[in-house]
Design an enzyme around this catalytic site. Structure first.
Site, PDB file in Angstrom:
ATOM      1  CB  CYS A  92     -18.924 -27.787  -7.293  1.00  0.00           C
ATOM      2  SG  CYS A  92     -18.449 -29.154  -8.382  1.00  0.00           S
ATOM      3  CB  CYS A  95     -14.426 -30.262  -9.711  1.00  0.00           C
ATOM      4  SG  CYS A  95     -15.903 -30.364 -10.746  1.00  0.00           S
ATOM      5  CB  SER A  96     -14.199 -25.576  -8.664  1.00  0.00           C
ATOM      6  OG  SER A  96     -13.587 -25.754  -9.928  1.00  0.00           O
ATOM      7  CB  CYS A  97     -19.509 -27.052 -11.374  1.00  0.00           C
ATOM      8  SG  CYS A  97     -18.768 -28.482 -12.188  1.00  0.00           S
TER       9      CYS A  97
HETATM   10 CO   LIG Z   1     -17.701 -29.332 -10.410  1.00  0.00          CO
END
Ligand SMILES: [Co+2]
Length: 191
Positions: A92, A95-97
């Site tokens: 991602c 962000c951190s999906c």
């Molecule tokens: Co994300």
């Protein structure tokens, strides 16, 4: 960051917008009950049952939900299958999906800026640092997750696993193999 999170939680609690017990329950659920074993069972079923693999390819959200693994935010899932031509890698960049419903909490490196930028710039170099060397000529396809769409990599089924049941197959499927930064493990006793 921890201090900020505590401050935010305190304010939201004081305003009556959240119940700390509910937060604890969610964290506890993702720390202890929901983890990469969910995804490993999905992969093992796809390896063992061609009909399920087809369904997973066509509609991963429904196929995964049929095993009881559903996302908290109703995000859609897509399964990407490694094969002799292509290796899939998930990141991602924004962000951190991450597919929490099948993999649990993301590893720290998945959220790190270095992984998020380098996975797209130099995927082969990143894989080498994870100890993964692909056969020459194999393409790497990088998938960028979003809040709406999250990816599960279905690694190639290792050779020598014909006699294994799904539980034993699932033991070969690591978290990293389902992100694409690893491969499925070889069965034990196979030199
Ligand atoms: Co994300």
């Amino acid at each position: 960051m921890e201090a900020r999170v505590r401050a935010l939680e305190t304010i939201l609690t004081q305003k009556g917008l959240i119940d700390p017990k509910a937060i604890d329950a969610i964290v506890e659920t993702y720390e202890t009950k929901i983890g990469p074993r969910n995804g490993a069972r999905v992969v093992a079923k796809a390896w063992a049952e061609p009909d399920f693999a087809d369904w997973l390819k066509r509609d991963a959200t429904a196929a995964i939900a049929s095993l009881g693994y559903t996302g908290r935010q109703g995000e859609h899932m897509r399964a990407v299958f490694n094969d002799a031509e292509t290796h899939n890698l998930v990141v991602c960049t924004l962000c951190s999906c991450y597919p929490w419903s099948v993999l649990g909490l993301p590893p720290v490196w998945y959220k790190a800026p270095a992984y998020r930028s380098r996975a797209v710039i130099d995927p082969r170099g990143v894989l080498a640092e994870f100890g993964v060397t692909l056969p020459a000529g194999r393409k790497i396809r990088v998938w960028d997750s979003t809040a709406e769409l999250r990816y599960l990599v279905v690694p190639e089924r290792p050779a020598g696993t014909d006699g294994l049941d799904q539980e034993a197959l699932a033991d070969l499927v690591t978290r990293d193999a389902m992100i694409g930064t690893g491969l499925a493990l070889e069965p034990e006793g196979r030199a």
